[in-house]
Design a protein around this motif. Sequence first.
Motif, PDB file in Angstrom:
ATOM      1  N   UNK A   1     -33.405 -32.143  41.596  1.00 26.00           N
ATOM      2  CA  UNK A   1     -34.411 -32.936  42.306  1.00 26.00           C
ATOM      3  C   UNK A   1     -35.192 -32.081  43.299  1.00 26.00           C
ATOM      4  N   UNK A   2     -34.491 -31.152  43.968  1.00 25.69           N
ATOM      5  CA  UNK A   2     -35.114 -30.276  44.968  1.00 25.69           C
ATOM      6  C   UNK A   2     -34.856 -28.824  44.596  1.00 25.69           C
ATOM      7  N   UNK A   3     -35.502 -28.320  43.537  1.00 22.24           N
ATOM      8  CA  UNK A   3     -35.203 -26.960  43.063  1.00 22.24           C
ATOM      9  C   UNK A   3     -35.593 -25.875  44.046  1.00 22.24           C
ATOM     10  N   UNK A   4     -36.516 -26.173  44.987  1.00 23.15           N
ATOM     11  CA  UNK A   4     -36.967 -25.159  45.936  1.00 23.15           C
ATOM     12  C   UNK A   4     -36.218 -25.222  47.268  1.00 23.15           C
ATOM     13  N   UNK A   5     -35.149 -26.010  47.310  1.00 24.93           N
ATOM     14  CA  UNK A   5     -34.397 -26.149  48.563  1.00 24.93           C
ATOM     15  C   UNK A   5     -33.835 -24.800  49.000  1.00 24.93           C
ATOM     16  N   UNK A   6     -34.081 -24.461  50.258  1.00 28.03           N
ATOM     17  CA  UNK A   6     -33.590 -23.209  50.834  1.00 28.03           C
ATOM     18  C   UNK A   6     -32.747 -23.552  52.057  1.00 28.03           C
TER      19      UNK A   6
ATOM     20  N   UNK B   1     -23.873 -23.919  37.227  1.00 30.49           N
ATOM     21  CA  UNK B   1     -23.150 -25.175  37.396  1.00 30.49           C
ATOM     22  C   UNK B   1     -22.372 -25.179  38.706  1.00 30.49           C
ATOM     23  N   UNK B   2     -21.735 -24.053  39.011  1.00 32.59           N
ATOM     24  CA  UNK B   2     -20.968 -23.972  40.248  1.00 32.59           C
ATOM     25  C   UNK B   2     -21.872 -24.034  41.470  1.00 32.59           C
ATOM     26  N   UNK B   3     -23.045 -23.415  41.390  1.00 31.64           N
ATOM     27  CA  UNK B   3     -23.986 -23.482  42.507  1.00 31.64           C
ATOM     28  C   UNK B   3     -24.485 -24.903  42.706  1.00 31.64           C
ATOM     29  N   UNK B   4     -24.691 -25.632  41.605  1.00 38.16           N
ATOM     30  CA  UNK B   4     -25.098 -27.039  41.712  1.00 38.16           C
ATOM     31  C   UNK B   4     -24.045 -27.833  42.477  1.00 38.16           C
ATOM     32  N   UNK B   5     -22.770 -27.619  42.134  1.00 36.29           N
ATOM     33  CA  UNK B   5     -21.682 -28.314  42.826  1.00 36.29           C
ATOM     34  C   UNK B   5     -21.643 -27.931  44.297  1.00 36.29           C
ATOM     35  N   UNK B   6     -21.824 -26.636  44.574  1.00 37.16           N
ATOM     36  CA  UNK B   6     -21.743 -26.144  45.950  1.00 37.16           C
ATOM     37  C   UNK B   6     -22.844 -26.749  46.820  1.00 37.16           C
ATOM     38  N   UNK B   7     -24.079 -26.797  46.300  1.00 41.21           N
ATOM     39  CA  UNK B   7     -25.191 -27.365  47.065  1.00 41.21           C
ATOM     40  C   UNK B   7     -24.985 -28.857  47.315  1.00 41.21           C
ATOM     41  N   UNK B   8     -24.424 -29.556  46.341  1.00 43.89           N
ATOM     42  CA  UNK B   8     -24.171 -30.983  46.544  1.00 43.89           C
ATOM     43  C   UNK B   8     -23.104 -31.196  47.612  1.00 43.89           C
TER      44      UNK B   8
END
Length: 297
Positions: free
Chosen positions: A190-195, A174-181
């Motif tokens: 939506x973009x699970x392979x985003x690097x 959950x925290x990584x989701x927030x950080x990437x946003x």
Amino acid sequence: MHQLSCNTIPDCHSNSGNLILHTPSSHNSLQNNTNYCVVPAKCVNNNGNVVSTDLMYYPCDMYSNDCDISQNKCNTNQTYITKTIKAYKVIPAKNSNVGFLVEKNLQFKTGQIISCSIVDNDSSFFNGTVFDYDKDTGFLNIGDIDNITGNFSNSVFYNINLNLFDPEIMKLKQRMDYLYKYLFQVDLDTLPNFNPVSEQIQFFDTKLYNLMMYLFNENIRNRADYELTESYITKTANYIYKYLFDVNIDRNLDFNPNGFAEISLDNMRSKIYQIYIYLFAVNLEQTPWFNPNTTNN
């Protein structure tokens, strides 16, 4: 995962350590006994080729309830593994459903979290929730699909595993989701392979391409030695600094074309950002879409 040697398929298994193994015909009598643990096992022939996948059980009351498979201990949580009985071509989508035919008479229950991965390609997988499982037919209905990762363009067999989530891992996700946003404006669902590393390299490659077109009318991507790498971008940026200022910035780390003594040109990002400020008075952090070769800025 334990590998068992098989001399006669499917009724002859060799015992590994102190684990008590049961033939497929005896499984049904055990599956209603909650005191038995289910451990994934691969059945291999004398040539080392996997010829079937089976389940092996051993009684929990022989050991403590603390689970340590390596020491032949078990806990009261059951882990199931099976695979689809035929190849499926599915295009998993967020929150969608899929249905698979798997082995019959397994202990899947509604609401369990499971992981579906392509056989021989664990990097392509998705997670979901058991909506329904018919023990008589082996039909498994999976919904709430999430964490879609990999390529699903072919007709393939799938491994199905019960996924036991650690609450701390879920909190980290959950925290990584927030950080990437926040940092990249990216929704990982939506973009699970985003690097972010490869995305950054592509961004600065574009900015360097635009610079070379502006200064020399040269398409660097047509060069024989062109590479989409940080080292190539850095090398070409060094060439631009040498051309414009006659400075080898790898040996003159204090040099800055804009007089910003606090900013050292010791990385790809600083070199590109500072040259855009010098040539165009543009801060790429504020206008990342800027292109000196077009008037649409």
